[in-house]
Design a protein around this motif. Structure first.
Motif: not given
Lengths: 367, 367
Positions: A308-326, B304-310
């Motif tokens: 929901v950021y402007t622009p939407p951010l390009t992020m690398l999604r870490q499967p953190a919960q899966l990491l814990g499960q494994r 922390p996101w709230a502060d850097v949102y536009t």
DNA sequence: CTGAAAGCGCTTACAG
DNA sequence: CTGAAAGCGCTTACAG
């Protein structure tokens, strides 16, 4: 005032109430051995009448097993570790284990103390995200493993430590982040943050790489290596000035970005931790730059906010919960007696914004 | 292959090694009673030589105290509860307690099961964010408390349950959020989400208020009452159509906002949970509205996101970690034997963006 | 199938 | 100050 504390009834009391021997009561309440239907029902009735609940502590004492696993993470309030814990907790519950959780704050001493506490409480196994880098002594951890308590590492690995590990494929992730930016045309790509190198003096690219390859196996270290891989494959020389190797904090990122933007601005930046992403965004706003027109960004550790950021951010999604499960699955196998060879599990990290969207745009013409 | 598991040495072995009686060894290793300097040093030496570490499980067994507290929260992966846990863990460690953590997913059955598990493991006390609303049966919780296990509630309270509680001042927070918007000139203020009212049929303002006042004490319920207070004080009639009482999920918020914006758009919205904030932002983006020109927003659960949102978001900052800390402090007092009257602690919630900044602007002229 | 007894590893009065 | 003994509440062979 009711100061008559209702003591919990014991097995012996149930046996007496039911008019049978202790062993018989134990057999029905513990679901083992064989008992006649008659005594079974008598015991069950007596148990119900007295409100009996078995004392797991005593059971642990005599069985030699606590059905509890210990978890040592840097900080449960960090979204990444929070998701990891959740994965662990779910899998643990499925297998009938409880979870004893301790924060280490990336502090080796606290970690040691935590591990001793857990072993003292006789947990059946330990899951840990080791603090202090790959070369940390981690005495307690090694001691626990030697003593026969199964240990599984998550997110990090310790050198010379023969314990299973479940980690992200960080090198690949670093490479993917850089490749994404290179494909968009970027050649000056900053990295915030990179490996925590003690000296802040500038070094040659060769020295930086050599140092990273030999002494460090932390996740951000791996991400840096992937970044270097991608640059090399594209024929872009590594510029140590673009790699933040100092203090890995939000303030450190802001200082790094501020001075970089003031002197030799990059056209893109990779932020390798969620805190780094937020710090970069703060500095971008401060400097009046527009995202992604003036600066492209690829971040790590996906968050609902990124979309929901402007622009939407390009992020690398870490499967953190899966990491814990494994990790928990692995630990359960070990606790169940598996003595097989060490396992190292790599989980893939995925880009969430494909295509030309997100916070990546071509570099400006004049850059 | 080393399949000779190094058994941990026991107190008796240390005693034998030191050439003293078990009780003497126990006294020095347990730091109580009195022993001569001579035996003390002999025992300490023997303990070191054997690598003795006291078995806390056995100690718990005989002392009748486990030095462990149980924590039951909806979801550790939720940032709010993650912060609460951190506060609990820090305070617990300070007092020498370990933390056994279980997620309930807001499910009363899972909560019951968790509480029984914890009592079974004989935790010395329990901290719980009760699921299922104020009127939930929460049998296990009441049973545990009756049995003498101290219980402290966080973030929520159960009716007819004589246990200490530490909660946010939610009513005041809801009032503050609405007042902020009213001060900016808004009169059509939506609430996403409000109390979880079973029926989705529209009701009269009186019916909604009556229902909220009598049957519900959840945090969002309290926030709704504060919102209603502020409207009443400002002479603005309560419009049930602006209050989301349906399914409390992100999807629910998006549906609610979408239909509201399409039919009778509000000029401002209050989002009472972090998930709701993100969902509102998603819907705002979807609808092409500008924040705050077309719609003002006040959210809950700072990030922390709230502060850097536009624009930077106007949020109510819940001191979640402090909440956990306070609960743990209270529990420690109870576990230490305090039988005093019930305590209800209210923590203030603060607006993070004061002044005319943030995501609040005057309503548009044509609205 | 059933019960008395020993044991898990500590702590805690109780004599000496 | 010190040691033998009983106890915490279960489980687990072991006879009967």
């Amino acid at each position: 005032m009711t100061n008559a504390e209702p003591m919990r009834p014991t097995l012996s009391e149930v046996a007496r109430e039911a008019g049978v021997g202790r062993s018989s009561a134990a057999r029905v309440l513990g679901n083992y051995g064989s008992v006649s239907e008659h005594t079974r029902s008598r015991v069950l009735l007596a148990a119900k009448r007295l409100g009996y609940e078995t004392d797991e502590l005593a059971r642990s004492m005599s069985r030699g097993v606590t059905m509890t696993i210990g978890v040592v993470l840097a900080d449960i309030a960090n979204p990444f570790f929070a998701a990891v814990s959740r994965g662990i907790a779910d899998e643990a519950r499925r297998a009938g284990y409880g979870v004893l959780l301790v924060n280490s704050d990336e502090n080796v001493e606290l970690e040691d103390e935590a591990v001793r506490l857990l072993v003292g409480k006789r947990v059946d196994g330990i899951i840990v995200a080791p603090a202090g880098g790959a070369d940390a002594s981690a005495e307690a951890l090694r001691w626990a493993a030697d003593r026969g308590t199964p240990v599984v590492q998550v997110d990090r690995t310790l050198n010379d430590f023969e314990a299973d590990a479940v980690v992200m494929d960080n090198r690949d992730a670093g490479r993917a982040a850089a490749e994404r930016l290179i494909a968009a045309g970027h050649r000056r790509i900053a990295l915030a943050w990179g490996p925590a190198r003690p000296s802040r003096r500038r070094v040659t690219p060769e020295a930086l790489l050599r140092w990273a390859r030999t002494s460090e196996l932390s996740s951000v270290g791996e991400r840096f290596l992937g970044y270097a891989d991608a640059l090399e494959a594209a024929g872009i020389p590594l510029d140590p000035g673009l790699v933040m190797t100092g203090e890995q904090t939000s303030a450190g990122v802001r200082d790094f970005m501020r001075s970089l933007l003031a002197t030799e601005p990059p056209t893109a930046v990779i932020a390798t931790e969620l805190d780094a992403v937020v710090a970069v965004l703060a500095e971008v706003r401060e400097s009046g730059l527009r995202l992604p027109e003036d600066l492209s960004l690829v971040g790590f550790d996906d968050s609902p906010w990124a979309d929901v950021y402007t622009p939407p951010l390009t992020m690398l999604r870490q499967p953190a919960q899966l990491l814990g499960q494994r990790a928990a699955e692995r630990l359960v196998v070990r606790m169940t007696g598996d003595r097989g060879v060490r396992t190292l599990d790599h989980l893939p990290v995925e880009l969430n914004c494909s295509g030309g969207e997100g916070s990546v745009a071509p570099p400006r013409e004049d850059a």
